[in-house]
Design a protein around this motif. Structure first.
Motif, mmCIF file in Angstrom:
data_model
loop_
_atom_site.group_PDB
_atom_site.id
_atom_site.type_symbol
_atom_site.label_atom_id
_atom_site.label_comp_id
_atom_site.label_asym_id
_atom_site.label_seq_id
_atom_site.Cartn_x
_atom_site.Cartn_y
_atom_site.Cartn_z
ATOM 1 N N UNK A 129 0.786 -1.218 0.000
ATOM 2 C CA UNK A 129 0.000 0.000 0.000
ATOM 3 C C UNK A 129 0.824 1.275 0.000
ATOM 4 N N UNK A 130 2.128 1.207 0.290
ATOM 5 C CA UNK A 130 2.849 2.441 0.614
ATOM 6 C C UNK A 130 3.089 3.353 -0.581
ATOM 7 N N UNK A 131 3.204 2.786 -1.778
ATOM 8 C CA UNK A 131 3.222 3.562 -3.022
ATOM 9 C C UNK A 131 2.174 2.925 -3.937
ATOM 10 N N UNK A 132 0.907 3.273 -3.749
ATOM 11 C CA UNK A 132 -0.191 2.490 -4.334
ATOM 12 C C UNK A 132 -0.204 2.441 -5.855
ATOM 13 N N UNK A 133 0.299 3.502 -6.505
ATOM 14 C CA UNK A 133 0.366 3.496 -7.964
ATOM 15 C C UNK A 133 1.715 2.969 -8.444
ATOM 16 N N UNK A 134 2.785 3.447 -7.839
ATOM 17 C CA UNK A 134 4.116 3.058 -8.298
ATOM 18 C C UNK A 134 4.361 1.561 -8.187
ATOM 19 N N UNK A 184 -7.294 2.572 -5.259
ATOM 20 C CA UNK A 184 -6.218 2.770 -6.232
ATOM 21 C C UNK A 184 -6.213 1.646 -7.258
ATOM 22 N N UNK A 185 -6.459 0.411 -6.816
ATOM 23 C CA UNK A 185 -6.502 -0.721 -7.742
ATOM 24 C C UNK A 185 -7.588 -0.525 -8.791
ATOM 25 N N UNK A 186 -8.731 -0.028 -8.362
ATOM 26 C CA UNK A 186 -9.832 0.239 -9.294
ATOM 27 C C UNK A 186 -9.417 1.291 -10.317
ATOM 28 N N UNK A 187 -8.821 2.373 -9.831
ATOM 29 C CA UNK A 187 -8.465 3.474 -10.722
ATOM 30 C C UNK A 187 -7.364 3.087 -11.706
ATOM 31 N N UNK A 188 -6.416 2.277 -11.282
ATOM 32 C CA UNK A 188 -5.347 1.857 -12.188
ATOM 33 C C UNK A 188 -5.913 1.022 -13.329
ATOM 34 N N UNK A 189 -6.818 0.095 -13.020
ATOM 35 C CA UNK A 189 -7.422 -0.705 -14.085
ATOM 36 C C UNK A 189 -8.212 0.178 -15.044
ATOM 37 N N UNK A 190 -8.971 1.111 -14.523
ATOM 38 C CA UNK A 190 -9.715 2.038 -15.382
ATOM 39 C C UNK A 190 -8.764 2.821 -16.290
ATOM 40 N N UNK A 191 -7.674 3.290 -15.722
ATOM 41 C CA UNK A 191 -6.696 4.068 -16.470
ATOM 42 C C UNK A 191 -6.116 3.267 -17.623
ATOM 43 N N UNK A 192 -5.707 2.026 -17.343
ATOM 44 C CA UNK A 192 -5.095 1.203 -18.379
ATOM 45 C C UNK A 192 -6.061 0.940 -19.531
ATOM 46 N N UNK A 193 -7.310 0.673 -19.201
ATOM 47 C CA UNK A 193 -8.308 0.413 -20.245
ATOM 48 C C UNK A 193 -8.562 1.680 -21.055
ATOM 49 N N UNK A 194 -8.700 2.810 -20.372
ATOM 50 C CA UNK A 194 -8.949 4.072 -21.067
ATOM 51 C C UNK A 194 -7.802 4.438 -22.003
ATOM 52 N N UNK A 195 -6.592 3.994 -21.664
ATOM 53 C CA UNK A 195 -5.423 4.287 -22.496
ATOM 54 C C UNK A 195 -5.314 3.367 -23.703
ATOM 55 N N UNK A 196 -6.211 2.389 -23.810
ATOM 56 C CA UNK A 196 -6.227 1.519 -24.979
ATOM 57 C C UNK A 196 -5.737 0.114 -24.746
ATOM 58 N N UNK A 197 -5.418 -0.253 -23.508
ATOM 59 C CA UNK A 197 -4.989 -1.617 -23.248
ATOM 60 C C UNK A 197 -6.181 -2.553 -23.438
ATOM 61 N N UNK A 198 -6.030 -3.605 -24.216
ATOM 62 C CA UNK A 198 -7.164 -4.499 -24.463
ATOM 63 C C UNK A 198 -7.716 -5.110 -23.177
ATOM 64 N N UNK A 199 -8.962 -5.450 -23.214
ATOM 65 C CA UNK A 199 -9.651 -6.015 -22.060
ATOM 66 C C UNK A 199 -8.926 -7.257 -21.547
ATOM 67 N N UNK A 200 -8.760 -7.324 -20.232
ATOM 68 C CA UNK A 200 -8.183 -8.463 -19.511
ATOM 69 C C UNK A 200 -6.667 -8.605 -19.632
ATOM 70 N N UNK A 201 -5.997 -7.661 -20.290
ATOM 71 C CA UNK A 201 -4.538 -7.681 -20.270
ATOM 72 C C UNK A 201 -4.032 -7.289 -18.889
ATOM 73 N N UNK A 202 -4.784 -6.422 -18.210
ATOM 74 C CA UNK A 202 -4.499 -6.080 -16.811
ATOM 75 C C UNK A 202 -5.804 -6.138 -16.037
ATOM 76 N N UNK A 203 -5.799 -6.880 -14.919
ATOM 77 C CA UNK A 203 -6.992 -6.972 -14.078
ATOM 78 C C UNK A 203 -6.621 -6.889 -12.603
ATOM 79 N N UNK A 204 -7.458 -6.194 -11.840
ATOM 80 C CA UNK A 204 -7.329 -6.150 -10.384
ATOM 81 C C UNK A 204 -8.247 -7.185 -9.765
ATOM 82 N N UNK A 205 -7.757 -7.863 -8.745
ATOM 83 C CA UNK A 205 -8.528 -8.889 -8.055
ATOM 84 C C UNK A 205 -8.706 -8.515 -6.594
ATOM 85 N N UNK A 206 -9.942 -8.563 -6.109
ATOM 86 C CA UNK A 206 -10.209 -8.345 -4.687
ATOM 87 C C UNK A 206 -10.341 -9.712 -4.021
ATOM 88 N N UNK A 207 -9.183 -10.227 -3.596
ATOM 89 C CA UNK A 207 -9.120 -11.577 -3.042
ATOM 90 C C UNK A 207 -8.285 -11.576 -1.768
#
Length: 458
Positions: free
Chosen positions: A132-137, A164-187
């Motif tokens: 958690x200490x650098x949530x984006x980096x 932060x996990x939610x926002x990073x996934x949204x960011x990657x998709x908005x930037x054009x990364x195809x679906x499911x190339x990056x996914x966050x898991x709440x586990x």
């Protein structure tokens, strides 16, 4: 297993949001989707991948203020420091986009009676377990390198920064990364262990504690899967007899309190030779005493709260145990009244082996002052640690400092006459209980690839 998890603002103790944990079936479905995405993503060109990484960098900067505010809410990072983390993330994306095609290109090799090439091929789904200490980096550090290499990425982020996990996934998709190339898991941890066992997970990377790293490495090893671990440290900063004391004090104070002291490569143990100990101590303690904790949303605040209540309790326990064993508390050392998980700047001295402040990682604004006789003892004490991530040396004899750093300092990284965090173009990682493997500098792009030999016989 609880079905939900709440994120809590560490400055106020108030609930920010509630998240529903994935079921085992949902987690496996996400893994399968990530594997299917890999089958297509591995076919994309370096240029296509680089273009998306540059767009991610652009969007990181465009949303920098929002992301900084989110980090402040979720883990207490002083608002003035959040922008620097996002800028580092953007720089990593751009370095990887600019250098990835060359780093990952086929290499021509000689071969008797023919010719050969070495090809760096992606291997599949890489699972990242991040703190958690650098949530984006922390996420960008491993995810961008693997995306560039042609792998797909799953993220198991620390629960207190799931926003932060939610926002990073949204960011990657908005930037054009195809679906499911990056996914966050709440586990949870048990579900994470089950994923490591699955055939579609081909590698695991973790940043965290030695205990967590040992467990993850053992599980990955059972499955004959590669792992990369970055496990923190109790970095030593050596102040030698010919050091610029004012510069050393200024640097060491910032190196100890940056990010509320919750940094793997923070300056933690200050090993000062006897000839300059009193001079360093006087100025260091004076500057540390001047730092007050406060509202992390205030741009003038240099020290915010500890990220969670249990983490503050752990820090305080290590401080108190050190004092009980004979350490002297020069300042701080008491949990303040009031809301939030604040902890004051604390300085301990008269430390000896066996005390937590000598042996362990104090993850927060607590500094360990250690007096030594001379340079030789300083080097010995610096290496008298089960950790080996970073460290520092202060000396006007730059060549001597470089010699110590290269040949005598048993760590993965060393600062000389200053303090720097991770750099996109330089390898990042440690030795001993600080883990293994390297990220950044092109090294991270090759941690989870198949270096394949192709021999062509005439």
């Amino acid at each position: 297993m609880a079905n939900t998890h709440q994120t809590i603002n560490p400055a106020t103790g108030e609930v920010i949001d509630t998240y529903e944990l994935a079921t085992d079936e949902q987690a496996l479905a996400t893994l399968r989707a990530s594997h299917e995405a890999f089958l297509d993503w591995r076919k994309t060109s370096f240029e296509e991948r680089a273009g998306i990484l540059r767009e991610i960098a652009k969007r990181l900067r465009a949303n920098k203020d929002d992301y900084a505010a989110l980090m402040t809410r979720e883990m207490g990072k002083p608002i003035a420091q959040g922008g620097g983390e996002i800028e580092l993330c953007a720089a990593i994306c751009e370095f990887t986009a600019d250098n990835g095609p060359q780093e990952l290109a086929d290499e021509q090799r000689d071969l008797d009676g023919g010719r050969a090439l070495v090809s760096y091929q992606p291997i599949g789904v890489i699972l990242g377990i991040q703190p958690w200490n650098f949530p984006f980096y922390q996420v960008v550090r491993y995810a961008i390198a693997n995306i560039m290499a042609g792998n797909t990425v799953l993220l198991k982020h620390a629960p207190n920064v799931w926003g932060a996990a939610v926002e990073i996934e949204k960011l990657f998709v908005a930037a054009g990364l195809p679906e499911n190339v990056f996914r966050s898991l709440f586990i949870d941890a048990d579900q994470t262990s089950q994923l490591i066992e699955h055939e579609h997970v081909r590698g695991v990377t973790l940043t965290g504690s030695p205990r967590a790293g040992s467990a993850v490495a053992a599980k990955a090893g059972e499955q004959l899967k590669k792992s990369v671990l970055e496990l923190g440290s109790n970095d030593a900063y050596l102040v030698l007899e010919d050091a610029d004391i004012d510069r050393a004090v200024e640097t060491c104070v910032q190196g100890r309190i940056y990010n509320n002291g919750e940094t793997c490569v923070a300056a933690k143990r200050f090993i000062v030779v006897d000839a300059v100990y009193d001079a360093f101590r006087e100025k260091f303690v004076e500057k540390m005493r001047q730092i007050e904790y406060g509202d992390p949303t205030d741009p003038n605040t240099a020290l915010g709260p500890i990220a969670r209540e249990d983490l503050r309790d752990t820090l305080h326990d290590l401080v108190k145990r050190s004092i009980d064993q004979g350490a002297t508390c020069v300042c701080g050392g008491e949990i303040p009244d009031g809301p939030g998980y604040f902890y004051p700047v604390t300085v301990l001295e008269d430390l000896k082996p066996g005390m937590p402040a000598y042996d362990e990682e104090l993850f927060g604004p607590a500094a360990s002052l250690i007096r030594v006789a001379d340079e030789a003892e300083a080097i010995r004490v610096a290496n008298d640690s089960r950790y080996g991530l970073g460290g520092g040396i202060f000396s006007k004899d730059e060549q001597r400092a470089v010699d110590i750093a290269r040949n005598l300092f048993d760590t993965g990284m060393v600062n000389i006459n200053g303090y720097r965090l991770a750099q996109p173009h330089l390898p990042f990682g440690g030795v001993k209980d600080s883990g293994y493997g390297r990220e950044h500098g092109g090294f991270g792009m090759k941690e989870f690839v198949n270096a394949k030999s192709v021999m062509i016989i005439d």
